[in-house]
Design an enzyme around this catalytic site. Structure first.
Site, PDB file in Angstrom:
ATOM      1  N   ASN A  28       0.217  -0.410  -1.361  1.00  0.00           N
ATOM      2  CA  ASN A  28      -0.655   0.064  -0.287  1.00  0.00           C
ATOM      3  C   ASN A  28      -1.731   0.954  -0.905  1.00  0.00           C
ATOM      4  OD1 ASN A  28      -1.835   1.137   1.967  1.00  0.00           O
ATOM      5  ND2 ASN A  28      -0.025   2.237   2.707  1.00  0.00           N
ATOM      6  N   HIS A 115       2.289   2.343   9.986  1.00  0.00           N
ATOM      7  CA  HIS A 115       2.359   3.304   8.883  1.00  0.00           C
ATOM      8  C   HIS A 115       2.232   4.729   9.439  1.00  0.00           C
ATOM      9  CE1 HIS A 115       1.327   5.594   5.308  1.00  0.00           C
ATOM     10  NE2 HIS A 115       1.869   4.607   4.614  1.00  0.00           N
ATOM     11  N   GLU A 117       0.572   7.151   8.560  1.00  0.00           N
ATOM     12  CA  GLU A 117      -0.802   7.647   8.655  1.00  0.00           C
ATOM     13  C   GLU A 117      -1.528   7.049   9.859  1.00  0.00           C
ATOM     14  OE1 GLU A 117      -1.780   6.794   4.584  1.00  0.00           O
ATOM     15  OE2 GLU A 117      -0.435   8.393   3.943  1.00  0.00           O
TER      16      GLU A 117
HETATM   17  P1  13P Z   1       2.812   7.618  -1.819  1.00  0.00           P
HETATM   18  O1  13P Z   1       3.491   6.575  -2.696  1.00  0.00           O
HETATM   19  O2  13P Z   1       1.479   8.003  -2.311  1.00  0.00           O
HETATM   20  O3  13P Z   1       3.729   8.778  -1.547  1.00  0.00           O
HETATM   21  O4  13P Z   1       2.560   6.897  -0.413  1.00  0.00           O
HETATM   22  C1  13P Z   1       3.602   6.236   0.179  1.00  0.00           C
HETATM   23  C2  13P Z   1       3.057   5.409   1.267  1.00  0.00           C
HETATM   24  O5  13P Z   1       2.614   5.920   2.267  1.00  0.00           O
HETATM   25  C3  13P Z   1       3.050   3.956   1.066  1.00  0.00           C
HETATM   26  O6  13P Z   1       2.733   3.281   2.234  1.00  0.00           O
END
Ligand code: 13P
Length: 270
Positions: A28, A115, A117
Site C-alpha cells: 500500500n 483502511h 486512514e
Molecule cells: P505502515 O506499514 O507504514 O505502518 O502502514 C501500514 C498500513 O497502513 C498498510 O495499509
C-alpha cells in the site's frame, strides 16, 4: 491475471480448505511517491524483488493515477495491481471518486476497502459493506481492513472487530467468501515504531476466523487473513511464521525501494 495470481498464491483443495503456497505482500503505497518517475523506480525495485524471490507474491496498490501505466508496462505474472479505495456506486456525480469498474479497467485486480486512514476520513462500516459487494460484483478482490483504535482491558476491541466484519461481509454470499481477504490493521500499530506481537496476531486471527465461521459455518475457514502495521524487514518473518496469517499489508516499507527489497528478502524462506 487476477485469477492467475490467486491460483498461484492459493491451492484450493476439493473440500474447500486452503493450503498456503506462498506469502502474499500487499504494497500500500498510500499517497506516495510524488512523481510518476519515482513511482516507476519503486516499481522497478518491486519487480526485481518479485522476480528474485519466487516464494512471495506481490500486489502493488499505488495511487490510482499510476495504476494504468504501471500495469501496461508490466509483462510478468508475479505482480498484480490494486487500488487503495473505490466508490461503491457504479457511476455518477461523485466528484473526486473512482468506481470499481474504472479501477478494473485501469488494471486493478484488488481493492483495499475500509483502511483506517479512510475510516478516519468518515468511511463507515456500512460504506465498507457496499464497497465489498460492489468489488465482488465487478470481479475485483476486496481486501477488507479492520482494526481497533485502542485496546481496552475488557477485550472491547473484539466486539468492534466483530462489528466491522459482520457489516463488511453482510452482502457477501457464501460462494464468494474465498474472494475476500481480511487485513487486520490495529490503528495503533499503523505508522508506529513497532508492529503488534505475533502471538497477539495469532489470537486475533483465531477470533476473525471464528467470527466468519459464525456467519457462514465451516466454509468460513477459507478466509484469508493479512496483518498490517509497522511491518519491515526486521519483524516480517516472525509475523508470518507465528501470526497465523497468509500475508502482510505494508505501508512505509513498501514505498521505499531499499526497504521493500530488504523486506522481500527477509521473508524469502518463510
Ligand atoms: P505502515 O506499514 O507504514 O505502518 O502502514 C501500514 C498500513 O497502513 C498498510 O495499509
Amino acid at each position: 491475471m487476477s485469477s492467475l495470481l490467486v491460483v498461484m498464491v492459493w491451492n484450493e483443495s476439493e473440500n474447500g480448505t486452503i493450503g498456503r503456497m506462498k506469502s502474499l505482500l500487499v504494497a500500500n503505497w498510500k499517497m506516495n511517491p510524488p512523481t510518476f518517475k519515482e513511482a516507476k523506480k519503486l516499481f522497478e525495485a518491486t519487480k526485481k524483488a518479485a522476480d528474485t524471490v519466487k516464494s512471495v507474491s506481490i500486489v502493488v496498490a499505488p495511487p490510482a493515477i499510476y495504476v494504468r501505466e504501471l500495469r501496461a508496462s508490466y509483462r510478468g505474472k508475479r505482480i498484480a495491481f490494486g487500488v487503495q479505495n473505490a466508490h461503491f456506486e457504479a457511476k455518477g456525480s461523485y466528484t473526486g471518486e473512482i468506481s470499481m469498474a474504472e479501477a478494473k479497467d485501469a488494471g486493478a485486480a484488488y481493492v483495499i476497502i475500509g483502511h483506517a486512514e479512510r475510516r478516519a476520513m468518515g468511511e463507515t462500516n456500512d460504506d465498507t459493506r457496499k464497497k465489498v459487494a460492489s468489488a465482488i460484483a465487478h470481479s475485483i478482490f476486496p481486501v477488507l481492513c479492520v482494526g481497533e483504535k485502542e485496546r481496552g482491558h475488557e477485550g472491547e476491541h473484539f466486539d468492534l472487530i466483530k462489528e466491522q466484519l459482520k457489516t463488511g461481509f453482510a452482502d457477501v454470499l457464501i460462494a464468494k467468501i474465498p474472494r475476500v481477504m481480511i487485513a487486520y490493521e490495529p490503528v495503533w500499530a499503523i505508522g508506529a515504531e513497532t508492529a503488534m506481537n505475533p502471538r497477539d496476531m495469532h489470537e486475533m486471527a483465531i477470533f476473525i476466523r471464528k467470527t466468519i465461521v459464525g456467519l457462514y459455518g465451516e466454509k468460513g475457514m477459507v478466509v484469508k487473513i493479512l496483518y498490517g502495521g509497522s511491518i519491515d524487514e526486521r519483524n516480517a518473518s516472525d509475523m508470518l511464521t507465528h501470526g497465523d496469517i497468509a500475508g502482510l499489508l505494508v505501508g512505509r516499507a513498501s514505498a521505499d525501494p531499499e526497504k521493500l527489497t530488504a523486506l522481500v528478502r527477509a521473508i524469502k524462506n518463510v
